[in-house]
Enzyme design. Structure first.
Site, mmCIF file in Angstrom:
data_model
loop_
_atom_site.group_PDB
_atom_site.id
_atom_site.type_symbol
_atom_site.label_atom_id
_atom_site.label_comp_id
_atom_site.label_asym_id
_atom_site.label_seq_id
_atom_site.Cartn_x
_atom_site.Cartn_y
_atom_site.Cartn_z
ATOM 1 N N GLY A 66 -3.776 -6.856 -4.544
ATOM 2 C CA GLY A 66 -2.958 -7.591 -5.505
ATOM 3 C C GLY A 66 -1.909 -8.412 -4.773
ATOM 4 O O GLY A 66 -1.601 -9.548 -5.154
ATOM 5 N N HIS A 198 -7.034 -0.710 -7.319
ATOM 6 C CA HIS A 198 -6.612 0.691 -7.189
ATOM 7 C C HIS A 198 -5.634 1.127 -8.275
ATOM 8 O O HIS A 198 -5.285 2.304 -8.361
ATOM 9 C CB HIS A 198 -6.038 0.970 -5.793
ATOM 10 C CG HIS A 198 -4.656 0.460 -5.530
ATOM 11 N ND1 HIS A 198 -3.561 1.287 -5.564
ATOM 12 C CD2 HIS A 198 -4.189 -0.767 -5.211
ATOM 13 C CE1 HIS A 198 -2.473 0.578 -5.264
ATOM 14 N NE2 HIS A 198 -2.834 -0.673 -5.043
ATOM 15 N N CYS A 323 6.353 0.729 -3.344
ATOM 16 C CA CYS A 323 6.514 -0.089 -2.146
ATOM 17 C C CYS A 323 7.960 -0.116 -1.683
ATOM 18 O O CYS A 323 8.233 -0.456 -0.543
ATOM 19 C CB CYS A 323 6.031 -1.501 -2.427
ATOM 20 S SG CYS A 323 4.500 -1.495 -3.336
HETATM 21 N N1 PLP Z 1 2.234 -6.525 -8.279
HETATM 22 C C1 PLP Z 1 2.635 -5.465 -9.009
HETATM 23 C C2 PLP Z 1 3.300 -5.688 -10.335
HETATM 24 C C3 PLP Z 1 2.450 -4.164 -8.524
HETATM 25 O O1 PLP Z 1 2.860 -3.116 -9.248
HETATM 26 C C4 PLP Z 1 1.818 -3.993 -7.269
HETATM 27 C C5 PLP Z 1 1.655 -2.655 -6.686
HETATM 28 O O2 PLP Z 1 2.393 -1.722 -6.994
HETATM 29 C C6 PLP Z 1 1.389 -5.137 -6.566
HETATM 30 C C7 PLP Z 1 1.621 -6.384 -7.111
HETATM 31 C C8 PLP Z 1 0.698 -5.016 -5.261
HETATM 32 O O3 PLP Z 1 -0.659 -4.646 -5.410
HETATM 33 P P1 PLP Z 1 -1.486 -4.073 -4.165
HETATM 34 O O4 PLP Z 1 -1.056 -2.653 -3.989
HETATM 35 O O5 PLP Z 1 -2.931 -4.183 -4.571
HETATM 36 O O6 PLP Z 1 -1.185 -4.923 -3.007
#
Ligand code: PLP
Length: 392
Positions: A66, A198, A323
């Site tokens: 994402g 995921h 994150c």
């Molecule tokens: N955008 C949002 C709103 C998310 O909650 C997340 C992950 O927590 C991401 C982007 C990032 O996705 P990825 O873990 O696939 O990089």
């Protein structure tokens, strides 16, 4: 209780993926018939993802996450727009760091002007604010579909309609929303949309960017001719197959899951409000909140401390975005909602999903009030707070 951080790959999804780790290992770019199985599998998955969004398969581009889809949407669009003298990006102050840090990069290195729209106390962006921010230099509007920390669902169809009318490309980060809500990119006038497998019982390390036909975006990863020359590198076939399968399963049970999750969410929210004094629910309520999100602030206690206490009782929760959990800064989302630092520090997020049971909800309601009370009993901040309320 942390399904927003990630979800387990479902057994059916894993089963569909397995052959592509083994006997079906052909490179989809090769011409011999053996490799064609891999190509066919990718195209099937593209169809599954497209169908779930009411998009055309040719509008789906698989990515590594994402985060990559978000980076591509912002950097690729602003790069291309530069050629037409447009250098303005509109986004919000509550985006995931995949968007915020991409926007900061564009500001620092590409001369892009970024407008970070504010949100109200429940986390809603105002459509009028988007309209007022648009200038003749605006190259892209990017507003997340639903917030990952507090679950607020933004007025995406209204923003989409506005952007279409003003002829500004509109991107939405639907990494969380796509796992819980029906999304129709055509009806909602969405030009670009990011997703991640995921978060929806698919594998890690695969995402997708939906790009409406005709969207003008520079490539983000350069190299070979994969993804119809738009996203180079040999495809993660097993991951892509898993994504397609996960999306199809998700879609087939979405309404049922939504009803079950919403009922459990509301039970947990009501229970916390009843059992824990001065608990503050962060975000919106009812249909305007993701069906699986519960986010509270407990004045007088640190969210991180609560996480450790809960962990010792076998409960996995979060203070917000996985994150940013290594940083001790208060959540940028909660600050944007207007919470004071001490309230933002005392936040706790539970996100439920397919692994959650009614017994687990009851267990949280049994354990949490005790933990909060014990921590508050040791907290000078809590004492001060009670005094300020005339309760001590
Ligand atoms: N955008 C949002 C709103 C998310 O909650 C997340 C992950 O927590 C991401 C982007 C990032 O996705 P990825 O873990 O696939 O990089």
């Amino acid at each position: 209780m942390d399904h927003t951080a990630t979800t387990p790959t479902s057994p059916e999804v894993l089963k569909a993926m397995m052959p592509y780790f083994g006997e079906m290992f052909g490179n989809p770019s090769s011409v011999y018939s053996f490799s064609r199985q891999s190509r066919t599998a990718i195209e099937k998955a593209r169809g599954q993802v497209a169908h779930a969004l009411n998009a055309d398969p040719s509008e789906i581009f698989f990515t590594g996450s994402g985060t990559e889809a978000d980076n591509w949407a912002l950097k690729g669009t602003l790069e291309k727009a530069k050629l037409k003298g447009k250098n303005h990006l509109i986004t919000t102050s509550i985006e995931h760091h995949a968007i915020l840090h991409s926007a900061e990069f564009l500001e620092a290195y590409e001369g892009v002007d970024v407008t970070y729209l504010p949100v109200d106390s429940e986390g809603f962006v105002k459509v009028e604010d988007v309209a007022a921010a648009i200038t003749d230099k605006t190259a892209l509007v990017s507003v997340m579909f639903a917030n990952n920390e507090v679950g607020t669902i933004e007025p995406i169809a209204e923003i989409g309609a506005l952007c279409r009318e003003r002829k500004i490309p509109f991107h939405t980060d639907a990494v969380q929303a796509a796992a819980h809500l029906n999304i129709d990119v055509k009806a909602m006038n969405i030009d670009m949309l990011s997703m991640s497998a995921h978060k929806m019982y698919g594998p890690k390390g695969v995402g997708a960017l939906y790009m409406k036909k005709g969207t003008r975006t520079e490539n983000f990863i350069h190299g070979g001719a994969q993804e119809r020359k738009h996203r180079a590198s040999t495809e993660n076939i097993a991951g892509i197959v898993g994504f397609g399968e996960a999306m199809e399963i998700l879609k087939s049970r979405l309404d049922e899951d939504k009803a079950i999750n919403s009922a459990r969410r509301d039970k947990l929210i009501a229970g916390i409000l009843e059992k824990i004094p001065h608990a503050k629910l962060n975000g919106a309520t009812g249909d305007k909140r993701l069906p699986n999100n519960i986010n509270f602030s407990f004045i007088g206690v640190e969210g991180e401390t609560l996480l450790l206490d809960l962990d010792s009782k076998g409960i996995s929760a979060s203070t917000g975005s996985a994150c940013s959990s290594e940083s001790l800064d208060p959540s940028h989302v909660l600050l944007a909602l207007g919470l004071k630092h001490e309230m933002a520090h005392g936040s706790l997020r539970f996100t439920i999903g397919r692994l959650t049971t009614d017994e687990q909800i009851d267990y949280v309601l049994e354990v949490l009030p005790e933990i909060v009370a014990r921590r508050r009993a040791m907290s000078p901040l809590w004492e001060d707070y009670l005094k300020s309320k005339g309760e001590l």
